[in-house]
Design an enzyme around this catalytic site. Structure first.
Site, mmCIF file in Angstrom:
data_model
loop_
_atom_site.group_PDB
_atom_site.id
_atom_site.type_symbol
_atom_site.label_atom_id
_atom_site.label_comp_id
_atom_site.label_asym_id
_atom_site.label_seq_id
_atom_site.Cartn_x
_atom_site.Cartn_y
_atom_site.Cartn_z
ATOM 1 N N HIS A 1 16.446 65.238 -14.521
ATOM 2 C CA HIS A 1 17.562 64.337 -14.656
ATOM 3 C C HIS A 1 18.667 64.757 -13.751
ATOM 4 O O HIS A 1 19.691 64.203 -13.849
ATOM 5 C CB HIS A 1 17.954 64.206 -16.023
ATOM 6 C CG HIS A 1 16.512 64.083 -16.203
ATOM 7 N ND1 HIS A 1 16.921 62.291 -16.735
ATOM 8 C CD2 HIS A 1 15.985 64.584 -17.756
ATOM 9 C CE1 HIS A 1 15.530 62.540 -17.862
ATOM 10 N NE2 HIS A 1 15.249 63.086 -17.820
ATOM 11 N N GLU B 1 12.709 67.485 -19.642
ATOM 12 C CA GLU B 1 11.520 66.655 -18.989
ATOM 13 C C GLU B 1 11.513 66.638 -17.217
ATOM 14 O O GLU B 1 11.418 66.765 -16.095
ATOM 15 C CB GLU B 1 12.278 65.617 -18.958
ATOM 16 C CG GLU B 1 11.554 64.825 -20.373
ATOM 17 C CD GLU B 1 11.751 63.034 -20.084
ATOM 18 O OE1 GLU B 1 11.306 62.540 -20.992
ATOM 19 O OE2 GLU B 1 12.885 62.900 -19.863
ATOM 20 N N ASP C 1 22.978 61.250 -14.667
ATOM 21 C CA ASP C 1 20.979 61.350 -15.156
ATOM 22 C C ASP C 1 21.034 61.799 -13.822
ATOM 23 O O ASP C 1 21.381 61.362 -12.683
ATOM 24 C CB ASP C 1 21.217 60.501 -15.840
ATOM 25 C CG ASP C 1 19.364 60.994 -16.563
ATOM 26 O OD1 ASP C 1 18.200 60.993 -15.678
ATOM 27 O OD2 ASP C 1 19.356 61.320 -17.424
#
Ligand SMILES: *[C@@H]1O[C@H](CO)[C@@H](O)[C@H](O)[C@H]1NC(C)=O
Ligand SMILES: *[C@@H]1O[C@H](CO)[C@@H](O)[C@H](O)[C@H]1NC(C)=O
Ligand SMILES: *[C@@H]1O[C@H](CO)[C@@H](O)[C@H](O)[C@H]1NC(C)=O
Ligand SMILES: *[C@@H]1O[C@H](CO)[C@@H](O)[C@H](O)[C@H]1NC(C)=O
Length: 630
Positions: A318, A389, A264
């Site tokens: 990420h 995201e 991540d």
């Protein structure tokens, strides 16, 4: 050994607990057991604790658990099970395996059998250092008994795919001097599950220092082909030992997919031979790294336990730490906004970072990572692209990317960025396809803006599986199912195991609070959710589900208690898909938690031990209507 204790053992064999009537008790010596005035009786499928004085036909606690109720203490509950009410005693070294199998399946079966024998040793209360101090002396009949396990595996496949038949048939019959176990399964994976079930038909006999087995007939098959747990090893590092412990517990629950969110923005703990800079820049420390050899061992460790590893390399958001070396190596910026502040302007949680869409070298590096992942996770059956995201402000405020958007005539409004994100995803899919030598590897994506109806057409339903992490009432579920996507449920209002802690940025509770109790985990039914949203259970498109453990607030010290026993509640939902609620499962669940602890998993306590000893008495009465309401 005192005559009284020997007497207890002999009596125990005929399943009667006989207790001294005089009470001249002294403190038990070290490693010795104090006699107990209590025993258990099976009454309408429940073990009831009674004063044993002057009573007959009472049994020990473990024996009652093993024999009382239609499915005994099996977890997850099999589709069909008939369990006897008498046990036979045997000694753990009096077991034999007789396999009928081909090739690699035979090797796997021998390993599964070793795990099974170790599991039985662990039932002894004094298990330590890989063995238990069985002391005896035993009744002659106990010493004579041999547990013979005949296993027939029909097929020779050793890869676990979404089409693998995990069913099995198991019978345990007791005869003179031989307890006969017959297992028949189409694949190794079904046979392995059968051994797990068998290990739950065995318990330790407290007064005889031997094992006991109950006769049974079990015919079983899972409801869903995908039964997963997600562990994130980027927010915090999780050691190989803890991952192995997780796989042990998954095996005990017949869960079959460990979704490994390896990297991540926080850290990149995976060492890649062809790109050592990733871990060099991205690992929290030189020892918080997974080597290729460790990964290969882990894949093998998982396979023996009936679990596939699903690797995730989340992108294009990420990412961050681990990607900072591009400029030094003459490749330009591979990721942008890395660790940029104030983080709230550029990402969902600190630290920020997104791949640099404008840099073609980024795709070369990504392709190289995929190549190595494909080799490492061979044969790769499923891959997780992440894909959630995105923060457009990060891309839009990075001069290089802004210029790339303008110069190519894409524009810089939201839809322009969505389109480029879709272009990125298609390129990533092609890179994986190339890395896999042209083989079709289905990709999994998280629900995100890219899976919203306006952008969905960029994702071909034959190439992508969508993992739903919205709440169960989200309208996107309907849209995904009606457009033909196969889905995996991880709705965060039930299946996020990290919820319910204090916040880790700021104060108060963390974002998805409250804590999801095992009852919530158990009752979360993908078919029911689909039915409520669409009027159809979509049984063919729902591959299964997964509980996610994001590790912002977890590491080796707490990973077991976060995953277990709630992971077991998930397992029964996905294996059995019961029409009943958690209430019908509670007694077995509490017992199964104990079993997990015996097997070395630091699972959280659910209730006082009193509730385990007094089945079904820790309940909350339904409110009495009309009395005292308002
Ligand atoms: C597996 O079985 C197939 C036929 O069913 C056979 O062609 C193949 O050689 C077998 N492989 C192994 C490793 O035994
Ligand atoms: C975004 O810009 C394009 C032209 O570059 C335009 O066609 C489109 O309507 C714009 N979209 C929105 C939502 O403003
Ligand atoms: C990107 O920046 C331009 C210029 O500052 C602005 O007009 C546009 O709305 C921004 N786009 C997004 C998606 O924020
Ligand atoms: C969905 O459920 C959540 C609670 O889990 C609630 O806050 C939200 O309003 C619901 N949304 C809809 C569209 O019903």
């Amino acid at each position: 050994m005192s005559g009284r204790v020997r007497m207890l053992m002999v009596m125990a064999y005929i399943a009667v607990v006989c207790l001294p009537t005089s009470h001249t008790l002294t403190a038990p010596e070290d490693g010795f057991r104090m006699p107990s005035p209590w025993a258990w009786r099976c009454v309408s499928g429940r073990c009831v604790k009674e004063d044993a004085a002057g009573q007959v036909r009472l049994t020990t606690f473990n024996m009652c658990k093993l024999t009382c109720g239609t499915e005994g203490m099996l977890w997850p509950r099999p589709v069909n099970a008939v369990i006897g009410d008498q046990v036979t005693l045997f000694l753990p070294w009096k077991m034999t395996l007789q396999p009928i199998c081909q090739g690699e399946v035979c090797n796997l079966l021998h390993e599964a059998y070793d795990i099974f024998t170790d599991t039985l040793q662990r039932y002894h209360p004094h298990y330590a250092n890989g063995r238990a101090p069985w002391t005896g002396p035993w009744d002659a009949a106990t010493e004579l008994q041999v547990l013979q396990i005949d296993v027939t595996v029909v097929e020779n496949d050793t890869a676990l795919t979404l089409d693998t038949d995990e069913s099995y048939d198991l019978t345990v019959t007791t005869g003179t001097d031989v307890i006969s176990v017959l297992i028949i399964a189409p694949t190794y994976f079904g046979a392995r599950h059968a051994l797990e079930t068998l290990s739950q038909l065995v318990e330790y006999h407290e007064t005889a220092d031997a094992l006991m087995v109950v006769p049974a007939t079990v015919s079983d098959v899972p409801a869903f082909p995908y039964r997963g747990l997600l562990v994130d090893t980027s927010r915090n590092f999780v050691s190989v030992a803890a991952l192995e412990r997780t796989l042990d517990a998954m095996a005990a629950n017949k869960l079959n997919t460990l979704h490994w969110h390896i990297t991540d923005s926080h850290s990149f703990p995976l060492f890649l031979d062809s790109l050592p800079n990733m871990a060099y820049y991205g690992a929290y420390s030189g020892s918080q790294v997974y080597t290729p050899a460790q990964v290969r061992n882990l894949i093998k460790y998982a396979q023996v336990r009936g679990v596939r590893l699903l690797p995730e390399l989340d992108a294009p958001a990420h990412v961050g730490n681990g990607w900072q070396w591009g400029e030094k190596e003459g490749l330009g910026q591979l990721a942008v906004c890395v660790n940029q502040e104030p983080w709230e302007s550029y990402c969902m949680e600190p630290p920020c970072g997104q791949l640099n869409l404008a840099n073609p070298n980024m795709y070369d590096v990504l392709g190289q990572i995929y190549k190595e992942l494909v080799q490492l996770f061979s044969p790769l059956e499923l891959f997780h692209f992440g894909g959630d995201e995105i923060n457009f402000n990060c891309w839009n405020t990075t001069e290089e990317i802004f210029k790339f958007m303008v110069d190519n005539g894409y524009g810089t409004n939201e839809s322009a960025y969505y389109s480029q994100w879709a272009v990125f995803q298609e390129r990533a899919r092609e890179l994986l396809h190339e890395a896999a030598g042209g083989r079709k590897v289905p990709g999994v994506l998280w629900t995100s803006h890219l899976t919203e109806p306006e952008y969905l057409e960029s994702l071909n339903p034959s190439q992508y599986i969508i993992q739903i992490w919205t709440t169960k009432n989200d309208s996107s579920i309907y849209k995904l199912l009606s457009r033909g996507y196969r889905v995996i449920f991880s709705n965060y209002d039930a299946w996020y195991l990290d919820c319910g802690m204090g916040a880790w940025v700021g104060e108060g509770n963390n974002w998805c609070s409250p804590y999801k109790g095992w009852q919530t985990v158990y009752d979360n039914s993908p078919h029911d959710i689909a039915f409520a949203e669409t009027g159809s259970p979509y049984t063919d498109q729902i591959l299964g589900g997964e509980a996610a453990l994001w590790t912002e607030q977890v590491d080796d010290a707490t990973v077991d208690s976060k995953l277990w026993p709630r992971g077991a509640a998930l397992a029964e939902r996905l294996w059995t898909n019961p029409v009943t609620t958690w209430k019908a499962a509670e007694i077995r669940f509490i017992n199964h938690r104990q079993r997990l602890v015996k097997r070395g998993v630091q699972a959280e306590r659910i209730q006082p031990q009193w509730c385990h000893q007094n089945e079904g008495l820790c309940y909350l009465s339904e409110p009495i209507l009309g009395c005292g309401a308002v």
